[in-house]
Design an enzyme around this catalytic site. Structure first.
Site: not given
Ligand code: G5P
Ligand code: MG
Length: 223
Positions: A171, A93, A127, A19, A160
């Site tokens: 998660r 979410r 990451r 995302k 993180r």
């Molecule tokens: P977050 O911060 O919203 P998540 O768990 O939804 O966290 P996250 O972990 O931030 O999502 P993302 O943004 O979907 O993941 O993914 P990203 O960071 O872009 O990519 C992940 C990794 O993969 C990176 O290192 C990237 O470089 C790599 N990557 C990307 N594409 C590729 C690929 O094609 N190949 C490879 N090899 N690598 C790749 O929420 C965190 C916490 O905050 C709270 C909750 O506790 C949650 O757990 N929270 C909420 N709680 C309630 N309601 C809400 N609305 C909330 N929002 C947050």
């Molecule tokens: Mg994210």
């Protein structure tokens, strides 16, 4: 690209589905403002605000922050962006959060990144994040130019606290139980668009083409 009308989008997908990575490409290409609920929470934790201190334990345990806290936080930020086009990442979410958003704003489209859980687990443990901006790197996929440092500011990158294998499992469970119903909510509203794949570079051209079409047809309707 300069948008000719206000356009509001949500990006969804399991933890680590890309995302943040896709949002950075969308904001660069289409000029939407990026609002990430996770970045806002981590900035509160980093700045040791009362909210951050209260919510840190929830986040570190892979649980969701309570709906009322989250909805108040995001809707307050959206209120000052009345005349902007935005992209919400990580919110809503849960179905109550989606309903709270609907009460305040209409959403033009919801981009759903459908990436297999197995792919995700490998990504998150390698990451690295620049906390002040939320910029993300990956040892294999998009490494920083200098290991451990942000490309633009030269500031240190961190891992993180919720990216440990056990917390990632929690998660993903929270996602299945609480967030997947939001996909159904948006599907029945007719705004959900799903992109499936294991690599961001394969998914991105489809997202880009979809948004081009969507924004073009919006402009046509307005004209
Ligand atoms: P977050 O911060 O919203 P998540 O768990 O939804 O966290 P996250 O972990 O931030 O999502 P993302 O943004 O979907 O993941 O993914 P990203 O960071 O872009 O990519 C992940 C990794 O993969 C990176 O290192 C990237 O470089 C790599 N990557 C990307 N594409 C590729 C690929 O094609 N190949 C490879 N090899 N690598 C790749 O929420 C965190 C916490 O905050 C709270 C909750 O506790 C949650 O757990 N929270 C909420 N709680 C309630 N309601 C809400 N609305 C909330 N929002 C947050
Ligand atoms: Mg994210």
């Amino acid at each position: 690209m300069v948008l000719q009308r206000i356009f509001r989008a949500v990006i969804m997908g399991p933890p680590g589905s890309g995302k943040g990575t896709v949002s950075a490409r969308i904001t660069k290409t289409f000029g939407l403002s990026h609002i990430s609920s996770g970045d806002i929470l981590r900035s509160n934790i980093n700045n040791k605000t009362e909210l951050g201190l209260l919510m840190k334990c929830c986040i570190d345990q892979g649980q969701l922050v309570p709906d009322d806290v989250m909805s108040r936080l995001i809707l307050r930020d959206l209120r000052v962006m009345d005349h902007s086009s935005w992209l919400l990442d990580g919110f809503p979410r849960t179905v109550p959060q989606a309903e709270a958003l609907d009460d305040a704003h209409s959403v033009d489209t919801v981009i759903n990144l459908n990436v297999p859980f197995q792919t995700i687990k490998q990504r998150l443990t390698s990451r690295w994040t620049h906390l002040p901006t939320g910029r993300v790197y990956n040892v294999d996929f998009n490494p920083p130019k200098v290991p451990g440092l942000d490309d633009e500011t030269g500031e240190p990158l961190v891992q993180r606290d919720d990216d440990t294998p056990d917390t990632v499992t929690l998660r993903l469970k929270a996602y299945e139980n609480q967030t997947e119903p939001v996909l159904e909510y948006y599907r029945s509203n007719g705004v959900l668009e799903t992109f499936t794949g294991t690599e961001t570079n394969m998914i991105w051209p489809h997202v880009e083409a979809f948004l081009h079409k969507k924004l073009f047809s919006v402009k046509q309707k307005v004209a």
